[in-house]
Design a protein around this motif. Sequence first.
Motif, mmCIF file in Angstrom:
data_model
loop_
_atom_site.group_PDB
_atom_site.id
_atom_site.type_symbol
_atom_site.label_atom_id
_atom_site.label_comp_id
_atom_site.label_asym_id
_atom_site.label_seq_id
_atom_site.Cartn_x
_atom_site.Cartn_y
_atom_site.Cartn_z
ATOM 1 N N PHE A 103 48.912 26.255 -9.933
ATOM 2 C CA PHE A 103 48.199 25.204 -10.652
ATOM 3 C C PHE A 103 47.482 25.822 -11.839
ATOM 4 C CE2 PHE A 103 44.702 22.421 -11.718
ATOM 5 C CZ PHE A 103 45.295 21.171 -11.677
ATOM 6 N N ASN A 104 47.812 25.357 -13.030
ATOM 7 C CA ASN A 104 47.205 25.871 -14.256
ATOM 8 C C ASN A 104 45.838 25.213 -14.456
ATOM 9 O OD1 ASN A 104 46.551 26.814 -16.782
ATOM 10 N ND2 ASN A 104 48.256 25.824 -17.842
ATOM 11 N N LEU A 105 44.781 25.985 -14.270
ATOM 12 C CA LEU A 105 43.425 25.436 -14.376
ATOM 13 C C LEU A 105 43.122 24.896 -15.759
ATOM 14 C CD1 LEU A 105 41.568 28.215 -12.353
ATOM 15 C CD2 LEU A 105 42.245 25.942 -11.548
ATOM 16 N N ASN A 106 43.773 25.422 -16.776
ATOM 17 C CA ASN A 106 43.544 24.932 -18.138
ATOM 18 C C ASN A 106 44.165 23.563 -18.384
ATOM 19 O OD1 ASN A 106 41.966 27.104 -19.009
ATOM 20 N ND2 ASN A 106 43.775 28.323 -19.517
ATOM 21 N N ASN A 107 44.969 23.073 -17.443
ATOM 22 C CA ASN A 107 45.495 21.711 -17.548
ATOM 23 C C ASN A 107 44.384 20.658 -17.437
ATOM 24 O OD1 ASN A 107 48.072 22.704 -17.774
ATOM 25 N ND2 ASN A 107 48.844 21.828 -15.881
ATOM 26 N N LEU A 108 43.208 21.078 -16.971
ATOM 27 C CA LEU A 108 42.108 20.130 -16.786
ATOM 28 C C LEU A 108 41.633 19.523 -18.098
ATOM 29 C CD1 LEU A 108 39.836 21.866 -14.109
ATOM 30 C CD2 LEU A 108 41.657 20.196 -13.769
ATOM 31 N N VAL A 109 41.914 20.216 -19.195
ATOM 32 C CA VAL A 109 41.448 19.758 -20.504
ATOM 33 C C VAL A 109 42.627 19.673 -21.462
ATOM 34 C CG1 VAL A 109 39.978 20.329 -22.475
ATOM 35 C CG2 VAL A 109 39.141 20.698 -20.161
ATOM 36 N N VAL A 110 42.719 18.584 -22.199
ATOM 37 C CA VAL A 110 43.810 18.401 -23.161
ATOM 38 C C VAL A 110 43.478 19.117 -24.465
ATOM 39 C CG1 VAL A 110 44.598 16.241 -22.138
ATOM 40 C CG2 VAL A 110 42.824 16.201 -23.880
ATOM 41 N N ALA A 111 44.399 19.025 -25.447
ATOM 42 C CA ALA A 111 44.287 19.810 -26.679
ATOM 43 C C ALA A 111 42.994 19.565 -27.447
ATOM 44 C CB ALA A 111 45.493 19.537 -27.567
ATOM 45 N N LEU A 202 46.681 29.648 -17.904
ATOM 46 C CA LEU A 202 47.697 29.887 -18.923
ATOM 47 C C LEU A 202 47.231 29.331 -20.266
ATOM 48 C CD1 LEU A 202 50.825 29.015 -16.749
ATOM 49 C CD2 LEU A 202 49.773 31.258 -17.170
ATOM 50 N N PRO A 203 47.732 29.879 -21.370
ATOM 51 C CA PRO A 203 47.181 29.524 -22.686
ATOM 52 C C PRO A 203 47.558 28.146 -23.202
ATOM 53 C CG PRO A 203 48.954 31.127 -22.907
ATOM 54 C CD PRO A 203 48.671 30.998 -21.455
ATOM 55 N N ARG A 204 48.376 27.425 -22.495
ATOM 56 C CA ARG A 204 48.673 26.047 -22.901
ATOM 57 C C ARG A 204 48.961 25.210 -21.654
ATOM 58 N NH1 ARG A 204 54.022 24.704 -22.767
ATOM 59 N NH2 ARG A 204 55.568 26.385 -22.670
ATOM 60 N N VAL A 205 49.005 23.897 -21.837
ATOM 61 C CA VAL A 205 49.295 22.989 -20.723
ATOM 62 C C VAL A 205 50.723 23.234 -20.239
ATOM 63 C CG1 VAL A 205 49.597 20.571 -20.074
ATOM 64 C CG2 VAL A 205 47.663 21.246 -21.518
ATOM 65 N N THR A 206 50.892 23.328 -18.936
ATOM 66 C CA THR A 206 52.208 23.629 -18.367
ATOM 67 C C THR A 206 52.513 22.723 -17.190
ATOM 68 O OG1 THR A 206 51.202 25.328 -16.960
ATOM 69 C CG2 THR A 206 52.171 26.061 -19.040
ATOM 70 N N ALA A 207 53.806 22.520 -16.948
ATOM 71 C CA ALA A 207 54.269 21.815 -15.749
ATOM 72 C C ALA A 207 54.412 22.818 -14.611
ATOM 73 C CB ALA A 207 55.610 21.143 -16.032
ATOM 74 N N VAL A 208 54.359 22.329 -13.383
ATOM 75 C CA VAL A 208 54.534 23.177 -12.207
ATOM 76 C C VAL A 208 56.026 23.342 -11.929
ATOM 77 C CG1 VAL A 208 54.230 23.284 -9.697
ATOM 78 C CG2 VAL A 208 52.314 22.614 -11.159
ATOM 79 N N ASN A 209 56.457 24.584 -11.779
ATOM 80 C CA ASN A 209 57.844 24.856 -11.424
ATOM 81 C C ASN A 209 58.007 24.607 -9.920
ATOM 82 O OD1 ASN A 209 60.375 25.902 -10.776
ATOM 83 N ND2 ASN A 209 60.205 27.615 -12.189
ATOM 84 N N VAL A 210 58.736 23.553 -9.578
ATOM 85 C CA VAL A 210 58.875 23.172 -8.167
ATOM 86 C C VAL A 210 59.760 24.139 -7.398
ATOM 87 C CG1 VAL A 210 58.414 20.724 -8.608
ATOM 88 C CG2 VAL A 210 60.765 21.587 -8.731
ATOM 89 N N ASN A 211 60.453 25.021 -8.087
ATOM 90 C CA ASN A 211 61.282 26.015 -7.410
ATOM 91 C C ASN A 211 60.495 27.225 -6.939
ATOM 92 O OD1 ASN A 211 63.974 25.011 -7.319
ATOM 93 N ND2 ASN A 211 64.186 25.359 -9.518
ATOM 94 N N THR A 212 59.284 27.393 -7.435
ATOM 95 C CA THR A 212 58.485 28.562 -7.073
ATOM 96 C C THR A 212 57.103 28.211 -6.538
ATOM 97 O OG1 THR A 212 57.648 28.780 -9.343
ATOM 98 C CG2 THR A 212 59.665 29.979 -8.817
ATOM 99 N N ALA A 213 56.727 26.951 -6.596
ATOM 100 C CA ALA A 213 55.378 26.543 -6.187
ATOM 101 C C ALA A 213 55.219 26.577 -4.670
ATOM 102 C CB ALA A 213 55.081 25.136 -6.706
ATOM 103 N N PRO A 214 54.056 27.021 -4.171
ATOM 104 C CA PRO A 214 53.775 26.913 -2.740
ATOM 105 C C PRO A 214 53.532 25.463 -2.358
ATOM 106 C CG PRO A 214 51.891 27.822 -3.902
ATOM 107 C CD PRO A 214 52.992 27.718 -4.905
ATOM 108 N N ALA A 215 53.616 25.176 -1.073
ATOM 109 C CA ALA A 215 53.472 23.802 -0.583
ATOM 110 C C ALA A 215 52.148 23.184 -1.012
ATOM 111 C CB ALA A 215 53.606 23.783 0.938
ATOM 112 N N GLU A 216 51.077 23.969 -1.021
ATOM 113 C CA GLU A 216 49.758 23.445 -1.366
ATOM 114 C C GLU A 216 49.729 22.905 -2.790
ATOM 115 O OE1 GLU A 216 49.234 26.339 1.976
ATOM 116 O OE2 GLU A 216 50.433 26.238 0.135
ATOM 117 N N VAL A 217 50.411 23.585 -3.702
ATOM 118 C CA VAL A 217 50.434 23.142 -5.094
ATOM 119 C C VAL A 217 51.317 21.912 -5.255
ATOM 120 C CG1 VAL A 217 51.068 23.801 -7.452
ATOM 121 C CG2 VAL A 217 49.917 25.448 -5.955
ATOM 122 N N LEU A 218 52.460 21.880 -4.583
ATOM 123 C CA LEU A 218 53.322 20.698 -4.639
ATOM 124 C C LEU A 218 52.577 19.469 -4.127
ATOM 125 C CD1 LEU A 218 56.815 21.972 -3.410
ATOM 126 C CD2 LEU A 218 56.097 21.442 -5.746
ATOM 127 N N ALA A 219 51.863 19.624 -3.029
ATOM 128 C CA ALA A 219 51.123 18.490 -2.464
ATOM 129 C C ALA A 219 50.035 18.011 -3.412
ATOM 130 C CB ALA A 219 50.516 18.885 -1.116
#
Length: 305
Positions: A103-111, A202-219
Motif C-alpha cells: 500500500f503506497n502511503l503517498n496515495n493518501l494525497v492527490v497531486a 513511492l514518489p507518485r500515486v500507484t496502483a497495487v499489483n495484484v500479482n505480488t500484493a499480500p492478502a492484507e493489502v488486497l483486502a
Amino acid sequence: MTVRQRGVAIVLAMGVVALAAMAAAAIMVSQSTWARQVELTTEHIQARTVLLAGADWARALLADDRRLSNVDHLGEPWALKLPPLPVENGELLGQIEDQQGLFNLNNLVVADGKINAVQLAHFRSLLATLSLPGELADALADWIDRDGEPQPRDGAEDAYYLSLDPPYLPANQPLIDVAELALVRGFDDNVRARLRPYATALPRVTAVNVNTAPAEVLAAVVEGLDLGGAQLLIAQRDRAYFRSADDFLKRLPRGVEAAAGDIGVSSNYFKATLRVTIGGAQARGVALLARGAAGWPDIVWRKYL
C-alpha cells in the motif's frame, strides 16, 4: 664496585631490558592493530564498491524483465532471492522486492496536496485488518497534506508537533521513505513494525499489483473483499498469476468490486536489498529503483544500513 652497587646495577639493567621489551611489544601490537585497521578499511571500501555493482545487477535484471513482459509476478527471475555470489575474498547476497504490491502511503494525497478520501478509507481498512488504530490514518494524512487544518477525528497539524520536545513541523509533503513515519503522531516502534510488511512510500500515486500484493493489502483496496476472500485469490494466483486487471476482476467473488485505477498487474518500483562480505568487513545497503517503459531503471534513493 661493591657487591651492593653491582646488585643495584643488575636490577636497573633488568628493569631497562623489561621496559624495552614492553615498549617493543606495545609497538608490535600498535603496528598490528594499525595494519588490521587499514586492512578492514580497504575491505570495507571494496565491499561498498561491490554493493554498487550489486545495485547495477538488480537494475539490469529489471530492465531485461521489462523487455520480456509487461506483467510482473512472483514467478519471475527478479522475485527469486539471489543465491550467494562469490566475489574476491567474499560474497554478495541480494533480493529484489516489488514495492507496488504494498500500500503506497503517498496515495493518501492527490497531486494538489489534498486528501484522497477513497485512499484514506483503504488505509483505514488496512489498519483495521492489522488490528491497528484507525486514527493513524488521519494523523498520516495531516502529515502529508498541504493545509494546516487537522482532520476532524484524530488529526495532528502544527499545534501538536510544536508542543513536543523538541518541537518540529509536519512535512506537508509526500513521504520519501517509510522510516519517516517515526515522526508522525502515533506511529511508534510497534506500529511501524506491524505496518512495515504491507506499506511503502513511492514518489507518485500507484496502483497495487495484484500479482505480488499480500492478502492484507488486497483486502484493503478491493471493496467488499475480506481477508479470507483475499487469501483464496492468492491461492489461485499461486497456481496461475493474473494476466490482466480484467482477469483479476473476473475472479473476484460475486458482489465484490475494485476500481480500475486501484489495481494492476505490472510494477515500476522495486526495492533492492544487498549485503556484501569481504574478509572481515561487511556492507549492507538498500535502493529504491524506478523502472520506466524501457531502458535502465533509475535509482530514486539509496542508503547504507
